[in-house]
Design an enzyme around this catalytic site. Structure first.
Site, PDB file in Angstrom:
ATOM      1  N   SER A 192       0.838  -1.202   0.000  1.00 48.35           N
ATOM      2  CA  SER A 192       0.000   0.000   0.000  1.00 48.35           C
ATOM      3  C   SER A 192       0.868   1.244   0.000  1.00 48.35           C
ATOM      4  CB  SER A 192      -0.857  -0.025   1.267  1.00 48.35           C
ATOM      5  OG  SER A 192      -1.421   1.232   1.488  1.00 48.35           O
ATOM      6  N   LYS A 211       2.089  -3.811   6.494  1.00 51.46           N
ATOM      7  CA  LYS A 211       2.493  -3.806   5.076  1.00 51.46           C
ATOM      8  C   LYS A 211       4.004  -3.629   4.971  1.00 51.46           C
ATOM      9  CE  LYS A 211      -1.513  -4.456   3.340  1.00 51.46           C
ATOM     10  NZ  LYS A 211      -1.799  -5.798   2.834  1.00 51.46           N
ATOM     11  N   TYR A 268      -1.714  -0.951  10.844  1.00 52.96           N
ATOM     12  CA  TYR A 268      -1.992  -1.531   9.525  1.00 52.96           C
ATOM     13  C   TYR A 268      -0.823  -1.268   8.579  1.00 52.96           C
ATOM     14  CZ  TYR A 268      -3.679  -1.707   4.723  1.00 52.96           C
ATOM     15  OH  TYR A 268      -3.783  -1.960   3.384  1.00 52.96           O
TER      16      TYR A 268
HETATM   17  P1  NAD Z   1     -10.972  -6.999   1.262  1.00 55.16           P
HETATM   18  O1  NAD Z   1     -11.179  -6.956   2.724  1.00 55.16           O
HETATM   19  O2  NAD Z   1     -12.155  -6.798   0.388  1.00 55.16           O
HETATM   20  O3  NAD Z   1     -10.234  -8.350   0.831  1.00 55.16           O
HETATM   21  C1  NAD Z   1      -9.354  -9.029   1.706  1.00 55.16           C
HETATM   22  C2  NAD Z   1      -9.853 -10.464   1.759  1.00 55.16           C
HETATM   23  O4  NAD Z   1      -8.989 -11.229   2.594  1.00 55.16           O
HETATM   24  C3  NAD Z   1     -11.261 -10.587   2.336  1.00 55.16           C
HETATM   25  O5  NAD Z   1     -12.052 -11.337   1.432  1.00 55.16           O
HETATM   26  C4  NAD Z   1     -11.068 -11.330   3.661  1.00 55.16           C
HETATM   27  O6  NAD Z   1     -12.170 -12.160   3.963  1.00 55.16           O
HETATM   28  C5  NAD Z   1      -9.799 -12.110   3.368  1.00 55.16           C
HETATM   29  N1  NAD Z   1      -8.995 -12.476   4.540  1.00 55.16           N
HETATM   30  C6  NAD Z   1      -8.558 -11.694   5.553  1.00 55.16           C
HETATM   31  N2  NAD Z   1      -7.782 -12.395   6.388  1.00 55.16           N
HETATM   32  C7  NAD Z   1      -7.718 -13.670   5.896  1.00 55.16           C
HETATM   33  C8  NAD Z   1      -7.067 -14.867   6.306  1.00 55.16           C
HETATM   34  N3  NAD Z   1      -6.326 -14.928   7.409  1.00 55.16           N
HETATM   35  N4  NAD Z   1      -7.225 -15.963   5.545  1.00 55.16           N
HETATM   36  C9  NAD Z   1      -7.985 -15.960   4.427  1.00 55.16           C
HETATM   37  N5  NAD Z   1      -8.620 -14.859   3.987  1.00 55.16           N
HETATM   38  C10 NAD Z   1      -8.477 -13.721   4.725  1.00 55.16           C
HETATM   39  O7  NAD Z   1      -9.844  -5.907   0.920  1.00 55.16           O
HETATM   40  P2  NAD Z   1      -9.344  -5.372  -0.487  1.00 55.16           P
HETATM   41  O8  NAD Z   1      -9.700  -3.937  -0.576  1.00 55.16           O
HETATM   42  O9  NAD Z   1      -9.721  -6.308  -1.570  1.00 55.16           O
HETATM   43  O10 NAD Z   1      -7.776  -5.427  -0.225  1.00 55.16           O
HETATM   44  C11 NAD Z   1      -6.987  -6.537  -0.632  1.00 55.16           C
HETATM   45  C12 NAD Z   1      -5.565  -6.310  -0.151  1.00 55.16           C
HETATM   46  O11 NAD Z   1      -5.082  -5.063  -0.662  1.00 55.16           O
HETATM   47  C13 NAD Z   1      -5.420  -6.223   1.369  1.00 55.16           C
HETATM   48  O12 NAD Z   1      -4.222  -6.845   1.744  1.00 55.16           O
HETATM   49  C14 NAD Z   1      -5.350  -4.733   1.623  1.00 55.16           C
HETATM   50  O13 NAD Z   1      -4.638  -4.432   2.801  1.00 55.16           O
HETATM   51  C15 NAD Z   1      -4.593  -4.247   0.382  1.00 55.16           C
HETATM   52  N6  NAD Z   1      -4.832  -2.836   0.062  1.00 55.16           N
HETATM   53  C16 NAD Z   1      -6.114  -2.396  -0.085  1.00 55.16           C
HETATM   54  C17 NAD Z   1      -6.328  -1.035  -0.354  1.00 55.16           C
HETATM   55  C18 NAD Z   1      -7.732  -0.500  -0.495  1.00 55.16           C
HETATM   56  O14 NAD Z   1      -7.899   0.730  -0.397  1.00 55.16           O
HETATM   57  N7  NAD Z   1      -8.739  -1.322  -0.748  1.00 55.16           N
HETATM   58  C19 NAD Z   1      -5.246  -0.150  -0.492  1.00 55.16           C
HETATM   59  C20 NAD Z   1      -3.967  -0.662  -0.356  1.00 55.16           C
HETATM   60  C21 NAD Z   1      -3.757  -2.020  -0.082  1.00 55.16           C
HETATM   61  N1  UFG Z   2     -12.424  11.543   3.349  1.00 50.25           N
HETATM   62  C1  UFG Z   2     -13.423  12.420   3.690  1.00 50.25           C
HETATM   63  N2  UFG Z   2     -14.575  11.900   4.195  1.00 50.25           N
HETATM   64  C2  UFG Z   2     -14.777  10.566   4.362  1.00 50.25           C
HETATM   65  C3  UFG Z   2     -13.748   9.670   4.012  1.00 50.25           C
HETATM   66  C4  UFG Z   2     -12.579  10.197   3.509  1.00 50.25           C
HETATM   67  O1  UFG Z   2     -13.274  13.631   3.553  1.00 50.25           O
HETATM   68  O2  UFG Z   2     -15.855  10.160   4.846  1.00 50.25           O
HETATM   69  C5  UFG Z   2     -11.174  12.076   2.760  1.00 50.25           C
HETATM   70  C6  UFG Z   2      -9.926  11.747   3.547  1.00 50.25           C
HETATM   71  O3  UFG Z   2      -9.683  12.736   4.523  1.00 50.25           O
HETATM   72  C7  UFG Z   2      -8.858  11.727   2.438  1.00 50.25           C
HETATM   73  C8  UFG Z   2      -9.634  11.213   1.207  1.00 50.25           C
HETATM   74  O4  UFG Z   2     -11.009  11.447   1.499  1.00 50.25           O
HETATM   75  O5  UFG Z   2      -8.424  13.036   2.158  1.00 50.25           O
HETATM   76  C9  UFG Z   2      -9.437   9.720   0.941  1.00 50.25           C
HETATM   77  O6  UFG Z   2      -9.723   8.994   2.127  1.00 50.25           O
HETATM   78  P1  UFG Z   2      -9.921   7.396   2.130  1.00 50.25           P
HETATM   79  O7  UFG Z   2     -10.295   7.003   3.517  1.00 50.25           O
HETATM   80  O8  UFG Z   2     -10.832   7.002   1.036  1.00 50.25           O
HETATM   81  O9  UFG Z   2      -8.479   6.853   1.721  1.00 50.25           O
HETATM   82  P2  UFG Z   2      -7.052   7.083   2.417  1.00 50.25           P
HETATM   83  O10 UFG Z   2      -6.193   7.787   1.433  1.00 50.25           O
HETATM   84  O11 UFG Z   2      -7.185   7.662   3.754  1.00 50.25           O
HETATM   85  O12 UFG Z   2      -6.564   5.577   2.634  1.00 50.25           O
HETATM   86  C10 UFG Z   2      -6.660   4.573   1.621  1.00 50.25           C
HETATM   87  C11 UFG Z   2      -6.860   3.208   2.295  1.00 50.25           C
HETATM   88  C12 UFG Z   2      -5.609   2.858   3.073  1.00 50.25           C
HETATM   89  C13 UFG Z   2      -4.422   2.908   2.183  1.00 50.25           C
HETATM   90  C14 UFG Z   2      -4.315   4.266   1.533  1.00 50.25           C
HETATM   91  C15 UFG Z   2      -3.179   4.301   0.546  1.00 50.25           C
HETATM   92  O13 UFG Z   2      -7.957   3.256   3.172  1.00 50.25           O
HETATM   93  O14 UFG Z   2      -5.738   1.545   3.531  1.00 50.25           O
HETATM   94  O15 UFG Z   2      -5.528   4.567   0.834  1.00 50.25           O
HETATM   95  O16 UFG Z   2      -3.273   3.240  -0.332  1.00 50.25           O
HETATM   96  F1  UFG Z   2      -3.315   2.692   2.920  1.00 50.25           F
END
Ligand code: NAD
Ligand code: UFG
Length: 342
Positions: free
Chosen positions: A125, A153, A149
């Site tokens: 991330s 990562k 979190y």
């Molecule tokens: P998500 O929660 O939709 O998907 C993660 C999946 O992993 C879920 O289906 C959950 O049930 C499964 N899971 C969790 N722990 C597990 C375990 N121990 N064994 C088996 N399954 C397990 O999240 P996502 O948005 O699809 O994110 C996928 C990956 O990308 C995650 O590692 C997350 O940290 C990373 N990531 C997501 C974002 C974002 O904004 N969505 C940004 C950066 C990184």
């Molecule tokens: N924001 C609002 N109102 C809300 C939610 C968010 O104003 O209800 C703003 C936040 O302050 C930020 C922007 O919208 O400026 C984006 O916020 P998000 O929560 O959508 O995303 P972040 O950038 O905070 O974080 C996301 C994921 C993290 C990841 C990061 C970088 O949630 O897990 O992107 O990949 F680490």
């Protein structure tokens, strides 16, 4: 290729499953359904006409991972999505975040090694860039985190880097995602957060649907174009395609690569809100609240390395992201369960 997707039933995993199946690969997902529904992969199978196999099991449990490799392998590569991902929750229950997000990787890598599967793509991330203000963020900048979190990562990146250094046949691609939003254009799969969403786009969608009353904009006094926070939003289907490219790269190269997956463009909260309103013809009421603790002003990627190494770049616009996110929300107002009380 035959690819194991841990966490493959989740938001990014299900879109990647679809992308890989469409590209002619085979996939098996291992997911404990902690934050997802089996319905997602059922729909992936329907959309592609191909088998998106789901094995319900936990990546921190060696017997579960072993069983997948024995019964569904051999695999050419693994994409490791499984993990907890809520920043705020990680501050409240850090031990659970470290347990799940680190043990899953350790168990997985040991089973991979045992079965001679040494190609891994990992979901990292942009959060590992911490409070870095040097945008665009490129892969060589120093890293550091501001919450448990993020540290999971960061630690996973270190573990996998060390593994690849120690064993010459290991291939690891560490993908640093920026802000994935949107949904598949069919509106059949998308992001299905439980409870009140933490992230901007799902929150906006639930305001648009009337489920939530108004958006709370977290701060309008940042040093940005309009005072609201700037992020690099990336369409989840572009992100999914980045995994396909990373897998192709991983099976051809040894060693470790860290690669940003972002568009290289930053948009403010208000720019996203206006884009959503224009794309969908819906007004989003909002109020400005104080800054959210831990947020930074500006975060966007330098996407050059992904282009050079993986031959990948994002193609979808912010308008596409807003349209597709809303299309998913309006077709599935209560997510996969169709249940108002979820
Ligand atoms: P998500 O929660 O939709 O998907 C993660 C999946 O992993 C879920 O289906 C959950 O049930 C499964 N899971 C969790 N722990 C597990 C375990 N121990 N064994 C088996 N399954 C397990 O999240 P996502 O948005 O699809 O994110 C996928 C990956 O990308 C995650 O590692 C997350 O940290 C990373 N990531 C997501 C974002 C974002 O904004 N969505 C940004 C950066 C990184
Ligand atoms: N924001 C609002 N109102 C809300 C939610 C968010 O104003 O209800 C703003 C936040 O302050 C930020 C922007 O919208 O400026 C984006 O916020 P998000 O929560 O959508 O995303 P972040 O950038 O905070 O974080 C996301 C994921 C993290 C990841 C990061 C970088 O949630 O897990 O992107 O990949 F680490």
């Amino acid at each position: 290729m035959r690819v194991l997707l841990t966490g493959g039933a989740g938001f990014i995993g299900s879109h990647t499953a679809l992308c890989l199946l469409e590209a002619g690969h085979e996939i098996v997902a291992l997911d404990n359904l902690n934050n997802s529904s089996p319905e997602a992969l059922k729909r992936v199978s329907e959309l592609t006409g191909k088998q998106a196999t789901l094995v319900v099991g936990d990546c921190t449990v060696e017997a579960d991972v072993e069983k997948v490799f024995t019964e569904y392998g051999p695999f050419d590569a693994v994409v490791h999505f499984a993990g907890h991902k809520a920043v705020g929750e990680s501050v409240s229950i850090p031990l659970e975040y470290y347990r799940n997000n680190l043990n899953s990787t350790l168990v997985l890598c040991n089973v991979m090694k045992k079965h001679g599967c040494l190609n891994l793509v990992f979901s990292s991330s942009a959060t590992v860039y911490g409070t870095n203000t040097q945008v665009p963020l490129h892969e060589d900048l120093p890293t550091g985190c501001t919450n448990p979190y993020g540290w999971t990562k960061w630690m996973n990146e270190q573990i996998l880097t060390d593994w690849s250094h120690a064993e010459k046949d290991v291939s690891v691609v560490l993908l640093r995602y920026f802000n994935p939003i949107g949904a598949h254009q069919s509106g059949r799969i998308g992001e299905d957060p439980s409870g009140i969403p933490n992230n901007l786009m799902p929150y906006v969608c639930q305001v648009a649907s009337g489920k939530l009353q108004k958006l709370h904009v977290f701060g309008n006094d940042y040093d940005t174009v309009d005072g609201t926070g700037v992020r690099d939003y990336i369409h989840v289907c572009d992100l999914a395609n980045g995994h396909l490219k990373a897998l192709e790269y991983a099976v051809e190269h040894k060693g470790v690569e860290v690669v940003n997956l972002g568009t290289g463009e930053g948009y403010s909260v208000m720019q996203l809100v206006h884009a959503f309103e224009e794309a969908n013809g819906i007004e989003i009421p909002y109020v400005v609240d104080p800054r959210r603790p831990g947020d930074i002003a500006i975060c966007y990627a330098d996407p050059k390395k992904a282009n050079e190494k993986l031959k990948w770049q994002a193609t979808r616009t912010l308008t596409d992201m807003c349209r597709d996110a809303w299309n998913w929300q309006k077709q599935n107002p209560f997510g996969y369960h169709g249940d108002e009380n979820k």
